[in-house]
Design a protein around this motif. Sequence first.
Motif, PDB file in Angstrom:
ATOM      1  N   THR A 107       0.251  20.144  -7.745  1.00  0.00           N
ATOM      2  CA  THR A 107       0.048  19.689  -6.362  1.00  0.00           C
ATOM      3  C   THR A 107       0.884  18.432  -6.089  1.00  0.00           C
ATOM      4  OG1 THR A 107      -2.204  20.574  -6.358  1.00  0.00           O
ATOM      5  CG2 THR A 107      -1.694  18.912  -4.689  1.00  0.00           C
ATOM      6  N   ILE A 108       0.836  17.485  -7.013  1.00  0.00           N
ATOM      7  CA  ILE A 108       1.598  16.246  -6.832  1.00  0.00           C
ATOM      8  C   ILE A 108       3.102  16.522  -6.839  1.00  0.00           C
ATOM      9  CG2 ILE A 108       2.173  14.024  -7.911  1.00  0.00           C
ATOM     10  CD1 ILE A 108      -0.785  13.991  -8.938  1.00  0.00           C
ATOM     11  N   ALA A 109       3.545  17.350  -7.785  1.00  0.00           N
ATOM     12  CA  ALA A 109       4.987  17.646  -7.872  1.00  0.00           C
ATOM     13  C   ALA A 109       5.477  18.339  -6.607  1.00  0.00           C
ATOM     14  CB  ALA A 109       5.255  18.530  -9.096  1.00  0.00           C
ATOM     15  N   ALA A 110       4.682  19.276  -6.092  1.00  0.00           N
ATOM     16  CA  ALA A 110       5.078  19.979  -4.863  1.00  0.00           C
ATOM     17  C   ALA A 110       5.151  18.996  -3.696  1.00  0.00           C
ATOM     18  CB  ALA A 110       4.080  21.095  -4.561  1.00  0.00           C
ATOM     19  N   GLY A 111       4.199  18.070  -3.639  1.00  0.00           N
ATOM     20  CA  GLY A 111       4.210  17.061  -2.572  1.00  0.00           C
ATOM     21  C   GLY A 111       5.441  16.175  -2.639  1.00  0.00           C
ATOM     22  N   THR A 112       5.830  15.811  -3.845  1.00  0.00           N
ATOM     23  CA  THR A 112       7.031  14.973  -4.021  1.00  0.00           C
ATOM     24  C   THR A 112       8.273  15.720  -3.551  1.00  0.00           C
ATOM     25  OG1 THR A 112       5.999  14.009  -5.979  1.00  0.00           O
ATOM     26  CG2 THR A 112       8.360  13.609  -5.684  1.00  0.00           C
ATOM     27  N   LEU A 113       8.398  16.966  -3.989  1.00  0.00           N
ATOM     28  CA  LEU A 113       9.573  17.752  -3.602  1.00  0.00           C
ATOM     29  C   LEU A 113       9.632  17.938  -2.091  1.00  0.00           C
ATOM     30  CD1 LEU A 113       9.478  20.420  -6.469  1.00  0.00           C
ATOM     31  CD2 LEU A 113      11.176  18.593  -6.188  1.00  0.00           C
ATOM     32  N   LYS A 114       8.465  18.177  -1.504  1.00  0.00           N
ATOM     33  CA  LYS A 114       8.412  18.350  -0.042  1.00  0.00           C
ATOM     34  C   LYS A 114       8.859  17.062   0.647  1.00  0.00           C
ATOM     35  CE  LYS A 114       7.023  20.685   3.674  1.00  0.00           C
ATOM     36  NZ  LYS A 114       7.399  22.056   4.022  1.00  0.00           N
ATOM     37  N   ARG A 115       8.352  15.930   0.156  1.00  0.00           N
ATOM     38  CA  ARG A 115       8.702  14.638   0.754  1.00  0.00           C
ATOM     39  C   ARG A 115      10.209  14.378   0.653  1.00  0.00           C
ATOM     40  NH1 ARG A 115       6.301  10.961  -2.686  1.00  0.00           N
ATOM     41  NH2 ARG A 115       8.259  10.026  -3.309  1.00  0.00           N
ATOM     42  N   LEU A 116      10.803  14.862  -0.437  1.00  0.00           N
ATOM     43  CA  LEU A 116      12.237  14.656  -0.629  1.00  0.00           C
ATOM     44  C   LEU A 116      13.079  15.602   0.214  1.00  0.00           C
ATOM     45  CD1 LEU A 116      12.403  14.167  -4.514  1.00  0.00           C
ATOM     46  CD2 LEU A 116      12.455  12.399  -2.749  1.00  0.00           C
ATOM     47  N   GLY A 117      12.426  16.551   0.861  1.00  0.00           N
ATOM     48  CA  GLY A 117      13.169  17.445   1.752  1.00  0.00           C
ATOM     49  C   GLY A 117      13.599  18.748   1.114  1.00  0.00           C
ATOM     50  N   VAL A 118      13.032  19.079  -0.053  1.00  0.00           N
ATOM     51  CA  VAL A 118      13.375  20.347  -0.686  1.00  0.00           C
ATOM     52  C   VAL A 118      12.748  21.482   0.139  1.00  0.00           C
ATOM     53  CG1 VAL A 118      13.106  21.746  -2.781  1.00  0.00           C
ATOM     54  CG2 VAL A 118      13.537  19.288  -2.964  1.00  0.00           C
ATOM     55  N   ALA A 119      13.486  22.546   0.309  1.00  0.00           N
ATOM     56  CA  ALA A 119      13.033  23.673   1.144  1.00  0.00           C
ATOM     57  C   ALA A 119      11.815  24.364   0.541  1.00  0.00           C
ATOM     58  CB  ALA A 119      14.168  24.680   1.299  1.00  0.00           C
ATOM     59  N   ASP A 120      10.966  24.910   1.407  1.00  0.00           N
ATOM     60  CA  ASP A 120       9.741  25.584   0.963  1.00  0.00           C
ATOM     61  C   ASP A 120      10.029  26.659  -0.091  1.00  0.00           C
ATOM     62  OD1 ASP A 120       8.268  24.026   2.626  1.00  0.00           O
ATOM     63  OD2 ASP A 120       7.910  25.557   4.151  1.00  0.00           O
ATOM     64  N   ALA A 121      11.057  27.472   0.177  1.00  0.00           N
ATOM     65  CA  ALA A 121      11.349  28.564  -0.761  1.00  0.00           C
ATOM     66  C   ALA A 121      11.768  28.017  -2.124  1.00  0.00           C
ATOM     67  CB  ALA A 121      12.441  29.459  -0.192  1.00  0.00           C
ATOM     68  N   ALA A 134       7.175   9.360 -11.188  1.00  0.00           N
ATOM     69  CA  ALA A 134       6.565   8.173 -10.561  1.00  0.00           C
ATOM     70  C   ALA A 134       5.291   8.543  -9.814  1.00  0.00           C
ATOM     71  CB  ALA A 134       7.574   7.516  -9.614  1.00  0.00           C
ATOM     72  N   ASP A 135       5.333   9.646  -9.087  1.00  0.00           N
ATOM     73  CA  ASP A 135       4.145  10.070  -8.339  1.00  0.00           C
ATOM     74  C   ASP A 135       3.032  10.548  -9.272  1.00  0.00           C
ATOM     75  OD1 ASP A 135       5.109   9.404  -5.863  1.00  0.00           O
ATOM     76  OD2 ASP A 135       5.779  11.417  -5.340  1.00  0.00           O
ATOM     77  N   GLU A 136       3.408  11.230 -10.339  1.00  0.00           N
ATOM     78  CA  GLU A 136       2.388  11.735 -11.265  1.00  0.00           C
ATOM     79  C   GLU A 136       1.607  10.580 -11.904  1.00  0.00           C
ATOM     80  OE1 GLU A 136       1.550  14.785 -11.581  1.00  0.00           O
ATOM     81  OE2 GLU A 136       3.265  15.969 -10.888  1.00  0.00           O
ATOM     82  N   VAL A 137       2.309   9.528 -12.287  1.00  0.00           N
ATOM     83  CA  VAL A 137       1.598   8.450 -12.996  1.00  0.00           C
ATOM     84  C   VAL A 137       0.787   7.562 -12.054  1.00  0.00           C
ATOM     85  CG1 VAL A 137       3.193   8.432 -14.927  1.00  0.00           C
ATOM     86  CG2 VAL A 137       3.558   6.855 -13.018  1.00  0.00           C
ATOM     87  N   LYS A 138       0.917   7.787 -10.744  1.00  0.00           N
ATOM     88  CA  LYS A 138       0.007   7.083  -9.820  1.00  0.00           C
ATOM     89  C   LYS A 138      -1.385   7.704  -9.890  1.00  0.00           C
ATOM     90  CE  LYS A 138       2.426   7.383  -6.069  1.00  0.00           C
ATOM     91  NZ  LYS A 138       2.872   7.338  -4.682  1.00  0.00           N
ATOM     92  N   LEU A 158       0.827  -1.216   0.000  1.00  0.00           N
ATOM     93  CA  LEU A 158       0.000   0.000   0.000  1.00  0.00           C
ATOM     94  C   LEU A 158       0.863   1.270   0.000  1.00  0.00           C
ATOM     95  CD1 LEU A 158      -2.872   1.338   0.448  1.00  0.00           C
ATOM     96  CD2 LEU A 158      -2.366   1.220   2.899  1.00  0.00           C
ATOM     97  N   LEU A 159       0.515   2.195  -0.879  1.00  0.00           N
ATOM     98  CA  LEU A 159       1.171   3.507  -0.891  1.00  0.00           C
ATOM     99  C   LEU A 159       0.115   4.566  -0.605  1.00  0.00           C
ATOM    100  CD1 LEU A 159       3.192   3.251  -4.272  1.00  0.00           C
ATOM    101  CD2 LEU A 159       3.857   2.400  -2.020  1.00  0.00           C
ATOM    102  N   VAL A 160       0.406   5.427   0.353  1.00  0.00           N
ATOM    103  CA  VAL A 160      -0.536   6.502   0.691  1.00  0.00           C
ATOM    104  C   VAL A 160       0.194   7.843   0.654  1.00  0.00           C
ATOM    105  CG1 VAL A 160      -2.118   7.444   2.429  1.00  0.00           C
ATOM    106  CG2 VAL A 160      -1.841   4.960   2.221  1.00  0.00           C
ATOM    107  N   ASP A 161      -0.416   8.815   0.018  1.00  0.00           N
ATOM    108  CA  ASP A 161       0.131  10.173   0.002  1.00  0.00           C
ATOM    109  C   ASP A 161      -0.977  11.170   0.293  1.00  0.00           C
ATOM    110  OD1 ASP A 161       3.048  10.201  -1.213  1.00  0.00           O
ATOM    111  OD2 ASP A 161       1.912   8.706  -2.335  1.00  0.00           O
ATOM    112  N   VAL A 162      -0.683  12.130   1.143  1.00  0.00           N
ATOM    113  CA  VAL A 162      -1.598  13.251   1.366  1.00  0.00           C
ATOM    114  C   VAL A 162      -0.775  14.517   1.150  1.00  0.00           C
ATOM    115  CG1 VAL A 162      -3.150  14.419   2.976  1.00  0.00           C
ATOM    116  CG2 VAL A 162      -2.877  11.927   3.099  1.00  0.00           C
ATOM    117  N   THR A 163      -1.268  15.392   0.298  1.00  0.00           N
ATOM    118  CA  THR A 163      -0.534  16.621  -0.015  1.00  0.00           C
ATOM    119  C   THR A 163      -1.477  17.813  -0.030  1.00  0.00           C
ATOM    120  OG1 THR A 163       1.015  15.412  -1.439  1.00  0.00           O
ATOM    121  CG2 THR A 163       0.915  17.790  -1.735  1.00  0.00           C
ATOM    122  N   ALA A 164      -1.052  18.883   0.627  1.00  0.00           N
ATOM    123  CA  ALA A 164      -1.777  20.156   0.544  1.00  0.00           C
ATOM    124  C   ALA A 164      -0.809  21.183  -0.021  1.00  0.00           C
ATOM    125  CB  ALA A 164      -2.251  20.595   1.928  1.00  0.00           C
ATOM    126  N   THR A 165      -1.207  21.861  -1.077  1.00  0.00           N
ATOM    127  CA  THR A 165      -0.329  22.846  -1.720  1.00  0.00           C
ATOM    128  C   THR A 165      -1.093  24.124  -2.029  1.00  0.00           C
ATOM    129  OG1 THR A 165       0.958  21.097  -2.784  1.00  0.00           O
ATOM    130  CG2 THR A 165       1.182  23.293  -3.705  1.00  0.00           C
TER     131      THR A 165
END
Lengths: 219, 190
Positions: free
Chosen positions: B158-172, B76-80, A194-201
């Motif tokens: 939204t997905i791309a920003a979430g991926t970058l955040k998860r990878l530890g890229v700084a907010d700015a 990878a995240d986008e194609v999910k 299972l992969l789960v992601d929650v994102t707010a942007t």
Amino acid sequence: MTKPRITRIVAATAATLALLVGAIGLLHTPLGKPWLMKIGGCPIDESPASAEKSRVKTVRVERGTEVAPAHAALGFQLETLDREGVRAWASDNSVQCTEKREATFFACKHVSAAALHRSTGADEVDFTFRPGDRKLVSVTTYRFGLSVAEARSGFDTATVSLARDLGEAHTRRDTESLAAPYATASLAYRYRDLLVDVTATNLPGKGVGLMESYVSAVD
Amino acid sequence: MLRRFGAPVALAGILVLAACSSTSSGTTSSSGGSSSSSSGGSSSGGTDGGSDGGTTLYTRLGGNTGIKGAVDAIVADEVKDPTIAAFFGDNVKSPPPAGTPTVDQIKACLVNQLGNAAGGPEKYPGTPADSAGFQCRDMKTAHTGLGISSDIFDKFVTIAAGTLKRLGVADADIATIGGVLNGTKTSIVE
């Protein structure tokens, strides 16, 4: 049937086919493609097989090693529920869904909070099913145009709900405030199945977008 | 009347499907999946490729290697997402239809684009994406005819920003990259 009549029918059929082939060909040229997309695109482009191939390829890389303690995605059981189950849910909750890709993808709009067992609804909920056994393999929800407070509440609600079902997130990167342009909060679980992601942007000029994604990592 | 045209209409329907299945749908995006390697990130950024305390966005992202890892994870995240995955249908075919880039070629072009925007030495567009000589196209050309709506674009960001955040890229730095992405919106959305 007389010979001239048969000849007329054959000629009419041939002319119709030639016209259609020409029109279809034109729609697939760079000039015609925008028109093709305006009428809904080519029905063959979105094949269930290629969508499933993409999912499997991605989950093989992203999945973790532990088995998830639960497989409920907003109340929908991944790998258990099938199309009929989702259709029944849609019917019971008066949700309008569009079925695509040979009914392996349901796109449902304006889903109420009650239908999702949450305090808020969603602008869109997408369901995908494995082409082979037709079992549910992913659920994705989107909410757009949220205020910072609404997005924060939605993100926190998802966080609490997931913590209750799955435990502590494998990755959680929050932000002090979602008010700044592109400010992002992210939460992820990476299990073997299972992969789960929650994102707010924060999308400048469009409010905050909130996405919840639940994907089965089973091949 | 209906009976008279029944056969031609049925045949036409089959031809529609056959024609669609044998033609390319254009370009861009794709599928794939790659590891989510870290792309570093700390401190604050500013404008494209802007420096901060002596470091540029390019170096904070880990240079070409870090950007490759980020692009792999983003794709990878986008194609999910099932809606976005539909735009990559032809790219995952082996081989893809003539004129359609492979997933790896799309990723290489994205690395060039992001590297270039972050102040790196990469050139975009026009640079060959691989030894086969596939030329990266500008955003307008690459997305023409795909019928990408504003909602789909917002999902992508939204997905791309979430991926970058998860990878530890700084907010700015996410904000800087988001601004770069947003700058391409008018070329992508139809």
